[in-house]
Write a protein that holds these residues in place. Structure first.
Motif, PDB file in Angstrom:
ATOM      1  N   PHE A 124     -11.164  -2.564 121.054  1.00  0.00           N
ATOM      2  CA  PHE A 124     -10.832  -1.646 122.142  1.00  0.00           C
ATOM      3  C   PHE A 124      -9.318  -1.428 122.128  1.00  0.00           C
ATOM      4  O   PHE A 124      -8.565  -2.127 122.820  1.00  0.00           O
ATOM      5  CB  PHE A 124     -11.294  -2.212 123.481  1.00  0.00           C
ATOM      6  CG  PHE A 124     -11.255  -1.218 124.608  1.00  0.00           C
ATOM      7  CD1 PHE A 124     -12.146  -0.153 124.655  1.00  0.00           C
ATOM      8  CD2 PHE A 124     -10.326  -1.347 125.629  1.00  0.00           C
ATOM      9  CE1 PHE A 124     -12.113   0.758 125.701  1.00  0.00           C
ATOM     10  CE2 PHE A 124     -10.279  -0.437 126.674  1.00  0.00           C
ATOM     11  CZ  PHE A 124     -11.169   0.619 126.710  1.00  0.00           C
ATOM     12  N   LEU A 125      -8.873  -0.453 121.335  1.00  0.00           N
ATOM     13  CA  LEU A 125      -7.448  -0.194 121.149  1.00  0.00           C
ATOM     14  C   LEU A 125      -6.998   1.126 121.772  1.00  0.00           C
ATOM     15  O   LEU A 125      -5.813   1.447 121.751  1.00  0.00           O
ATOM     16  CB  LEU A 125      -7.111  -0.199 119.651  1.00  0.00           C
ATOM     17  CG  LEU A 125      -7.469  -1.489 118.894  1.00  0.00           C
ATOM     18  CD1 LEU A 125      -7.104  -1.359 117.425  1.00  0.00           C
ATOM     19  CD2 LEU A 125      -6.793  -2.696 119.528  1.00  0.00           C
ATOM     20  N   PHE A 165      -4.854  -6.245 123.531  1.00  0.00           N
ATOM     21  CA  PHE A 165      -6.019  -6.833 122.872  1.00  0.00           C
ATOM     22  C   PHE A 165      -5.705  -8.234 122.350  1.00  0.00           C
ATOM     23  O   PHE A 165      -6.532  -9.141 122.430  1.00  0.00           O
ATOM     24  CB  PHE A 165      -6.500  -5.934 121.730  1.00  0.00           C
ATOM     25  CG  PHE A 165      -7.766  -6.432 121.070  1.00  0.00           C
ATOM     26  CD1 PHE A 165      -9.015  -6.109 121.592  1.00  0.00           C
ATOM     27  CD2 PHE A 165      -7.722  -7.245 119.938  1.00  0.00           C
ATOM     28  CE1 PHE A 165     -10.181  -6.580 120.996  1.00  0.00           C
ATOM     29  CE2 PHE A 165      -8.879  -7.716 119.334  1.00  0.00           C
ATOM     30  CZ  PHE A 165     -10.115  -7.375 119.876  1.00  0.00           C
ATOM     31  N   HIS A 166      -4.493  -8.435 121.826  1.00  0.00           N
ATOM     32  CA  HIS A 166      -4.152  -9.723 121.216  1.00  0.00           C
ATOM     33  C   HIS A 166      -3.383 -10.650 122.157  1.00  0.00           C
ATOM     34  O   HIS A 166      -3.247 -11.846 121.861  1.00  0.00           O
ATOM     35  CB  HIS A 166      -3.343  -9.503 119.939  1.00  0.00           C
ATOM     36  CG  HIS A 166      -4.132  -8.854 118.837  1.00  0.00           C
ATOM     37  ND1 HIS A 166      -5.113  -9.516 118.129  1.00  0.00           N
ATOM     38  CD2 HIS A 166      -4.107  -7.583 118.346  1.00  0.00           C
ATOM     39  CE1 HIS A 166      -5.649  -8.698 117.234  1.00  0.00           C
ATOM     40  NE2 HIS A 166      -5.060  -7.520 117.342  1.00  0.00           N
ATOM     41  N   SER A 167      -2.891 -10.143 123.277  1.00  0.00           N
ATOM     42  CA  SER A 167      -2.090 -10.963 124.182  1.00  0.00           C
ATOM     43  C   SER A 167      -2.934 -12.029 124.870  1.00  0.00           C
ATOM     44  O   SER A 167      -4.067 -11.776 125.288  1.00  0.00           O
ATOM     45  CB  SER A 167      -1.430 -10.079 125.248  1.00  0.00           C
ATOM     46  OG  SER A 167      -0.854 -10.877 126.266  1.00  0.00           O
ATOM     47  N   PRO A 168      -2.397 -13.267 125.048  1.00  0.00           N
ATOM     48  CA  PRO A 168      -3.121 -14.298 125.813  1.00  0.00           C
ATOM     49  C   PRO A 168      -3.290 -13.913 127.274  1.00  0.00           C
ATOM     50  O   PRO A 168      -4.132 -14.470 127.973  1.00  0.00           O
ATOM     51  CB  PRO A 168      -2.238 -15.543 125.657  1.00  0.00           C
ATOM     52  CG  PRO A 168      -0.890 -15.022 125.290  1.00  0.00           C
ATOM     53  CD  PRO A 168      -1.128 -13.776 124.500  1.00  0.00           C
ATOM     54  N   GLN A 222     -10.377 -11.557 121.988  1.00  0.00           N
ATOM     55  CA  GLN A 222     -11.795 -11.728 122.311  1.00  0.00           C
ATOM     56  C   GLN A 222     -12.339 -10.442 122.948  1.00  0.00           C
ATOM     57  O   GLN A 222     -11.681  -9.855 123.819  1.00  0.00           O
ATOM     58  CB  GLN A 222     -11.984 -12.894 123.275  1.00  0.00           C
ATOM     59  CG  GLN A 222     -11.413 -14.211 122.778  1.00  0.00           C
ATOM     60  CD  GLN A 222     -12.097 -14.702 121.522  1.00  0.00           C
ATOM     61  OE1 GLN A 222     -13.286 -14.465 121.310  1.00  0.00           O
ATOM     62  NE2 GLN A 222     -11.345 -15.374 120.661  1.00  0.00           N
ATOM     63  N   PRO A 223     -13.527  -9.999 122.574  1.00  0.00           N
ATOM     64  CA  PRO A 223     -14.009  -8.694 123.032  1.00  0.00           C
ATOM     65  C   PRO A 223     -14.813  -8.700 124.325  1.00  0.00           C
ATOM     66  O   PRO A 223     -15.150  -7.633 124.833  1.00  0.00           O
ATOM     67  CB  PRO A 223     -14.907  -8.249 121.873  1.00  0.00           C
ATOM     68  CG  PRO A 223     -15.461  -9.535 121.335  1.00  0.00           C
ATOM     69  CD  PRO A 223     -14.369 -10.560 121.500  1.00  0.00           C
ATOM     70  N   ILE A 224     -15.138  -9.875 124.881  1.00  0.00           N
ATOM     71  CA  ILE A 224     -16.065  -9.914 126.018  1.00  0.00           C
ATOM     72  C   ILE A 224     -15.414 -10.596 127.213  1.00  0.00           C
ATOM     73  O   ILE A 224     -14.800 -11.658 127.087  1.00  0.00           O
ATOM     74  CB  ILE A 224     -17.358 -10.665 125.639  1.00  0.00           C
ATOM     75  CG1 ILE A 224     -18.072  -9.942 124.495  1.00  0.00           C
ATOM     76  CG2 ILE A 224     -18.295 -10.769 126.847  1.00  0.00           C
ATOM     77  CD1 ILE A 224     -19.272 -10.682 123.962  1.00  0.00           C
ATOM     78  N   VAL A 225     -15.558  -9.964 128.378  1.00  0.00           N
ATOM     79  CA  VAL A 225     -15.137 -10.577 129.637  1.00  0.00           C
ATOM     80  C   VAL A 225     -16.326 -10.550 130.591  1.00  0.00           C
ATOM     81  O   VAL A 225     -17.169  -9.647 130.545  1.00  0.00           O
ATOM     82  CB  VAL A 225     -13.933  -9.855 130.266  1.00  0.00           C
ATOM     83  CG1 VAL A 225     -12.693 -10.034 129.407  1.00  0.00           C
ATOM     84  CG2 VAL A 225     -14.217  -8.371 130.484  1.00  0.00           C
TER      85      VAL A 225
END
Length: 298
Positions: free
Chosen positions: A157-158, A189-192, A198-201
């Motif tokens: 998701f960019l 997308f890559h930030s903690p 990770q793709p799912i919340v």
């Protein structure tokens, strides 16, 4: 001739009213407008609990779509509402897609709102709003599981935006207000502090009655094999987070309930965890065993 995307959008509506009649919960009013509709009522665990399955007959949501649902549980009704399949939010055509759900739960009633996952395609622009009016003596259990990008295809998701707004009110007092916003870009997308790759919340919320520390520990014990990173205590809540390379989960004791959070890579993992939590809450507060909706097994 090119069709105007605004005129091609769906404006779906669904209005359901449940009443307590002859010692059973009955769906007494059902008004729908395409592409939303509901299957006939099911009673897999007896007449007291009405199971309803929502359908989206168009197969997916596009930019400009407006979906609105209203559920009213009259006093002493018990209902479980889920969806027939995962919801798909397609890449935006330049317009935002939006879903609004308003729920009224009267005294002595309980709604379990357990939709299947929502899948946002890369480039989707989607907002969902959930508002619950909870009477004194009523209860609500709901979850949302969102997959950002079709990760099974390697999609991330960019591009696009995802917004989720949840409000639970009781007699003019907010019990829980949660606003989430995630823009699609590489940094987030890559930030903690974002998706951390990770793709799912997912979020699970129980409100209506206080949850004991024993139940909180029971929910947390599902992840005792992982190391605890932090624990916070206050007079209003207790929060606990557990992290490994696969997922980040959190359990929070609210003043009037319980909140669980998930960020990870596996739909089955979050769904299995949420289902286990749901079972604990069902047996503790509703005095009934787990009953998996049959559409989940198809």
């Amino acid at each position: 001739m090119i069709e105007n995307p605004q005129t091609a959008a769906w404006h779906g509506k669904l209005n359901l009213i449940y009443a307590h009649r002859q010692n059973s919960t009955q769906l007494i009013y059902n008004h729908h407008q395409a592409p939303l509709k509901v299957q006939r009522a099911f009673y897999p665990e007896g007449e007291k609990v009405c199971h309803s399955v929502m359908l989206h007959t168009a197969g997916g949501v596009v930019g400009g779509d407006r979906l609105s649902s209203h559920f009213h549980l009259q006093p002493n009704t018990q209902a479980l509402i889920t969806t027939a399949a995962a919801s798909k939010i397609y890449r935006s055509n330049g317009l935002q897609a939006r879903q609004t759900i308003d729920i009224q739960i009267d005294a002595g009633a309980c709604l379990e709102f357990l939709p299947q996952e929502t899948i946002l395609f890369n480039g989707a622009d989607y907002r969902q709003d959930l508002r619950v009016e909870l009477a004194t003596g009523a209860s609500f259990l709901g979850w949302e599981i969102t997959r950002l990008g079709r990760s099974a295809r390697g999609e991330k998701f960019l591009e696009g935006e995802w917004r989720s707004h949840t409000e639970i009110w009781q007699q003019g007092v907010p019990l829980w207000i949660d606003r989430q916003f995630l823009p699609g870009n590489t940094e987030i997308f890559h930030s903690p502090h974002g998706l951390f790759g990770q793709p799912i919340v997912g979020s699970l919320l129980w409100l209506g009655y206080p949850v004991s520390t024993e139940i909180i520990e029971q929910v947390r014990s599902l992840f005792t094999q992982h190391s605890a990173l932090s624990t916070e205590h206050s007079t209003l809540y207790t929060q606990h987070s557990i992290l490994n390379t696969q997922h980040l989960v959190g359990v929070t004791q609210l003043e009037h309930g319980l909140l669980c959070r998930y960020r990870g890579a596996s739909t089955s993992e979050v769904r299995n965890w949420f289902t286990a939590v749901w079972q604990i809450l069902r047996t503790s507060f509703l005095n009934r065993n787990i009953c998996i909706p049959r559409v989940w097994q198809i």
